[in-house]
Write an enzyme that holds these catalytic residues in place. Structure first.
Site, PDB file in Angstrom:
ATOM      1  N   CYS A 157       0.873  -1.175   0.000  1.00 26.35           N
ATOM      2  CA  CYS A 157       0.000   0.000   0.000  1.00 26.35           C
ATOM      3  C   CYS A 157       0.910   1.224   0.000  1.00 26.35           C
ATOM      4  CB  CYS A 157      -0.900  -0.026   1.227  1.00 26.35           C
ATOM      5  SG  CYS A 157      -2.097   1.313   1.299  1.00 26.35           S
ATOM      6  N   CYS A 180      40.876   1.748 -17.465  1.00 27.25           N
ATOM      7  CA  CYS A 180      40.419   2.570 -18.580  1.00 27.25           C
ATOM      8  C   CYS A 180      38.951   2.299 -18.883  1.00 27.25           C
ATOM      9  CB  CYS A 180      41.269   2.273 -19.817  1.00 27.25           C
ATOM     10  SG  CYS A 180      40.717   3.138 -21.300  1.00 27.25           S
TER      11      CYS A 180
END
Length: 329
Positions: A157, A180
């Site tokens: 809910c 890299c």
């Protein structure tokens, strides 16, 4: 056969059994010791405020102060469009429209969350269970069971104000640094469930760094890759395993021939779940005898690198020179 000879044979048999069993008996304590040492190296840091969206007064009342919007007033109570519901505070994907259903309760209802997206805590009222975003701890609502609205017998809910709906499949983010960024990006983009990967800089102190700034070794940034993926197709754990297999996590000064602090190995986690996953994988690798140099860091602002760094190997028609896949799990 004399009883002395029998006794000698028994002693020899027992000695052999002890030699065989002893290593097995010692193995588990050694593994546990490795795991304990690994856990002590890392400290979890909650999601930084700079990575959370600014909230207005109404949003803060619900998301931070754990309030509740009035029933039947939320924007998403009756929505039926296909898409994904994200956390308003940190943009993490929380629910797929496939899990949404009408409960008549006056708030959006879901019978399942995206894996590892939601945490549960006993509510302050002592009877209900609160649900929060696993990434930023923003209040979502409460979860109930035993109502039999769907086969999963679960109802999240949720306050509409805690959510942002987008008509798209779920998009989650993960950030890894492994040398890299050209190679890391290239390999991640080939991973099933990954939409795209972006090369960039993160973890430093300088705002909007350029490649030349990072090359000075003074900005503190690492070359990193932000991975955009579908958490319903590939898990964060699978991505993290892949990360540890496409670079050398034991190298301390860079990656391959690329030496320097911008090439260090690091996982930039956003949630406790991601942190715990990375720690667990490092424990597994170190139990196998690897000395992992990878650091775990709380997520920081990610700055995309210059355009000429993006999709570098695709544009050049070549392959990574210091990254390759090695099976480790």
């Amino acid at each position: 056969m004399s009883r002395y000879l029998v006794l000698l044979i028994i002693i020899l048999i027992l000695a052999v059994i002890i030699v065989i069993i002893r290593p097995k008996a010692q193995a588990q304590p050694l593994i546990e010791e490795t795991m304990a040492t690994t856990q002590q190296r890392f400290t979890f840091q909650p999601l930084d405020q700079s990575l959370r969206n600014t909230l207005n007064a109404q949003e803060s009342q619900v998301i931070i102060n754990k309030g509740t919007e009035r029933a039947f007033t939320g924007a998403y109570t009756d929505t039926e469009e296909e898409g994904t519901y994200y956390c308003r505070w940190c943009n993490s994907p929380l629910y797929s429209s496939q899990s949404k259903f009408h409960s008549g309760c006056g708030w959006p209802s879901f019978d399942d969350e995206i894996p590892n997206a939601v945490l549960r805590y006993p509510d302050a009222d002592g009877s209900r269970t609160e649900i929060v975003c696993a990434t930023c701890q923003g209040h979502l609502g409460h979860v109930f069971t035993g109502e039999r609205f769907t086969e999963k017998n679960t109802r999240h809910c949720v306050n509409s104000i805690s959510l942002v709906f987008r008509q798209e499949t779920p998009v989650a983010e993960a950030v890894f640094a492994g040398g890299c960024f050209w190679g890391v990006e290239h390999l991640f983009e080939q991973k099933k469930g990954v939409y795209s990967a972006v090369s960039g800089y993160t973890g430093g102190t300088l705002a909007d760094p350029t490649y030349q700034d990072v090359l000075t070794h003074t900005s503190g940034h690492l070359e990193a890759v932000k991975v955009y993926y579908n958490p319903l197709e590939v898990s964060y754990e699978d991505l993290a395993k892949f990360f540890f297999e496409i670079h050398d996590p034991t190298q301390t000064d860079g990656q391959g021939p690329d030496i320097g602090n911008q090439y260090l190995s690091a996982v930039f986690y956003r949630s406790r779940s991601e942190f715990d996953t990375a720690v667990r994988l490092i424990e597994i690798l170190e139990a196998k005898g690897l000395k992992i140099a990878t650091t775990l860091r709380g997520a920081a602002i990610f700055y995309p690198a210059e355009e000429y760094h993006q999709d570098y190997y695709v544009r050049k028609g070549s392959q990574p020179y210091c990254h390759a896949w090695v099976k480790r799990f």
